[in-house]
Design a protein around this motif. Sequence first.
Motif, mmCIF file in Angstrom:
data_model
loop_
_atom_site.group_PDB
_atom_site.id
_atom_site.type_symbol
_atom_site.label_atom_id
_atom_site.label_comp_id
_atom_site.label_asym_id
_atom_site.label_seq_id
_atom_site.Cartn_x
_atom_site.Cartn_y
_atom_site.Cartn_z
ATOM 1 N N UNK A 148 17.089 -1.759 2.813
ATOM 2 C CA UNK A 148 17.761 -0.923 1.835
ATOM 3 C C UNK A 148 16.888 -0.513 0.666
ATOM 4 N N UNK A 149 17.436 0.405 -0.133
ATOM 5 C CA UNK A 149 16.706 0.974 -1.256
ATOM 6 C C UNK A 149 16.405 -0.059 -2.338
ATOM 7 N N UNK A 150 17.336 -0.962 -2.600
ATOM 8 C CA UNK A 150 17.136 -1.922 -3.686
ATOM 9 C C UNK A 150 15.982 -2.882 -3.395
ATOM 10 N N UNK A 156 12.033 4.236 -2.630
ATOM 11 C CA UNK A 156 13.380 3.794 -2.263
ATOM 12 C C UNK A 156 14.268 4.964 -1.861
ATOM 13 N N UNK A 157 13.893 6.165 -2.290
ATOM 14 C CA UNK A 157 14.731 7.331 -2.010
ATOM 15 C C UNK A 157 14.781 7.616 -0.506
ATOM 16 N N UNK A 158 15.944 7.925 -0.022
ATOM 17 C CA UNK A 158 16.119 8.215 1.397
ATOM 18 C C UNK A 158 16.470 6.999 2.232
ATOM 19 N N UNK A 159 16.401 5.805 1.637
ATOM 20 C CA UNK A 159 16.755 4.592 2.364
ATOM 21 C C UNK A 159 18.247 4.287 2.171
ATOM 22 N N UNK A 160 18.838 3.484 3.043
ATOM 23 C CA UNK A 160 20.251 3.117 2.858
ATOM 24 C C UNK A 160 20.468 2.468 1.492
ATOM 25 N N UNK A 174 0.807 -1.220 0.000
ATOM 26 C CA UNK A 174 0.000 0.000 0.000
ATOM 27 C C UNK A 174 0.838 1.267 0.000
ATOM 28 N N UNK A 175 1.892 1.286 0.789
ATOM 29 C CA UNK A 175 2.703 2.499 0.921
ATOM 30 C C UNK A 175 3.782 2.615 -0.143
ATOM 31 N N UNK A 176 3.853 1.654 -1.050
ATOM 32 C CA UNK A 176 4.946 1.647 -2.032
ATOM 33 C C UNK A 176 4.666 2.618 -3.167
ATOM 34 N N UNK A 177 5.715 3.282 -3.629
ATOM 35 C CA UNK A 177 5.694 4.104 -4.830
ATOM 36 C C UNK A 177 6.986 3.831 -5.599
ATOM 37 N N UNK A 178 7.022 4.118 -6.881
ATOM 38 C CA UNK A 178 8.267 3.885 -7.614
ATOM 39 C C UNK A 178 9.471 4.628 -7.053
ATOM 40 N N UNK A 179 9.205 5.724 -6.305
ATOM 41 C CA UNK A 179 10.311 6.486 -5.723
ATOM 42 C C UNK A 179 10.440 6.305 -4.212
ATOM 43 N N UNK A 205 17.669 4.836 -10.042
ATOM 44 C CA UNK A 205 17.270 5.972 -10.881
ATOM 45 C C UNK A 205 16.846 5.474 -12.269
ATOM 46 N N UNK A 206 17.632 4.604 -12.856
ATOM 47 C CA UNK A 206 17.338 4.065 -14.186
ATOM 48 C C UNK A 206 16.095 3.178 -14.146
ATOM 49 N N UNK A 207 16.014 2.312 -13.133
ATOM 50 C CA UNK A 207 14.886 1.377 -13.047
ATOM 51 C C UNK A 207 13.573 2.122 -12.805
#
Length: 467
Positions: free
Chosen positions: A291-293, A26-30, A19-24, A257-259
């Motif tokens: 992590x971000x990935x 990942x930003x701000x995470x390790x 629910x809380x996921x967005x394509x971005x 960024x690319x993905x």
Amino acid sequence: MRMTLAPELVPRAAHRAPTAWRPDSWRGLPIDQQPDWPDPAAVLAVAEDIALQPPLVLPAEIGSLQHQLASVATGRSFLLQAGDCAETFRSCTEQGVRRKLRVILQLAILLTYGSGLPVVKVGRIGGQFAKPRSRPTEVVDGVELPVFRGDIVNGPEPTAEARIPDADRMRRAYHHASATLNVLRALTQGGFGDLHQVHAWNQEFVMASPAGRDYEAAADAITWALRFMAGCGVQTGGLQALHQVQLFTSHEALLPEYEQALTRFDAVTGSWFDTSAHLLWVGDRTRRLDGAHVEFLSGIANPIGVKVGPSTTADELRALCDRLDPDFVPGRLVLITRLGADRVDELLPPLLRAVRSTGHLPVWACDPMHGNTFVSKSGYKTRRLTDITAEIAGFFAAHRAEGVHPGGIHLELTGDDVTECLGGADEVLDTHLGTRYETACDPRLNASQSIELAFQVAELLREHHLA
């Protein structure tokens, strides 16, 4: 950009993002293994431009791979994931793509012929331009330089200027991937993959080798089988499976960024798809749970690979499975073990038991390359074919003991006549490595070594199913 599909093309078992996921999100995470971009604004500008480009693959194709991987996870098929260690822009030519496809088709037909199982073919191709590295710098001729991180980031030339990360390389990577996919589709759908062309897949430099001669014998048997079917009145001309092949693409999702730029929402399924490749994987160095990935991959509907190295604990692997496959979709995950020939017997069984206890049904694949890399006396990074074979044998033995299907192999190889890995019937020695050492990063099996390995894997697979 939204893509919609006709009802008959709707992907199967589409994964819904949390629910809380967005394509971005990942930003701000390790985040690990990222370039030190000198101009972050340029990175954003390039990503915005890529986001306006057409998708490289379609949700329907991704759904087809998911369906086939479910067959692998339930023991009815086998996965062959293979290709370059790191693609280069200069290798994205018609001949370069043709050579890679040729050796993948050779291995796939040998695995099917030897085991009787359908083979799902996934290439490390059409996007494998980024590479994780063990150190951020390297010393060349006494000069310390930023490490080469793949053509999508910087240049391999040992100069300070070439090693500066360049955001425009992401744009170039997209266009090279697009060109590669155009050639692949033309070849796989235009007759190059026709089973009647099985002899044509062999290369001149391979034919004189022991592996090449064994391949020709298998090709003769396949040709006679097709003639026998025709002689019995079976009309093979209309069988599409004999004339066209499906080759899916994959790469490590190293640069979010690319993905993100190639991630699209599909209104029909209500799912997000990363249209840069059919399958994406997270590496052994980037699979941290917080992590971000992992965050990015948790929300896309593509099948997801996870590299499982010696440091992976049973608890960590269980947590990763729960995070990336909350709906327990068979084949949603491909767990790619890279444990080393000396440690696979010790490390793999507890991991198999841990995942089985969760109820997840992933594809288990063996990467026998990365755990067996070393620097030879001559100074080249290399691998021994005997170690590669030994890890695969240990992988099969552990699965047989635990009652789990050995789902596939993950190889770094090339169709070229390189001398990068030691051994094989046409034995490559340490003194030969410098003759044709052409890899952009890690050593690859050449075509003859790859074919030799395929015969051995087919035998292991047949023995497993007869046991």
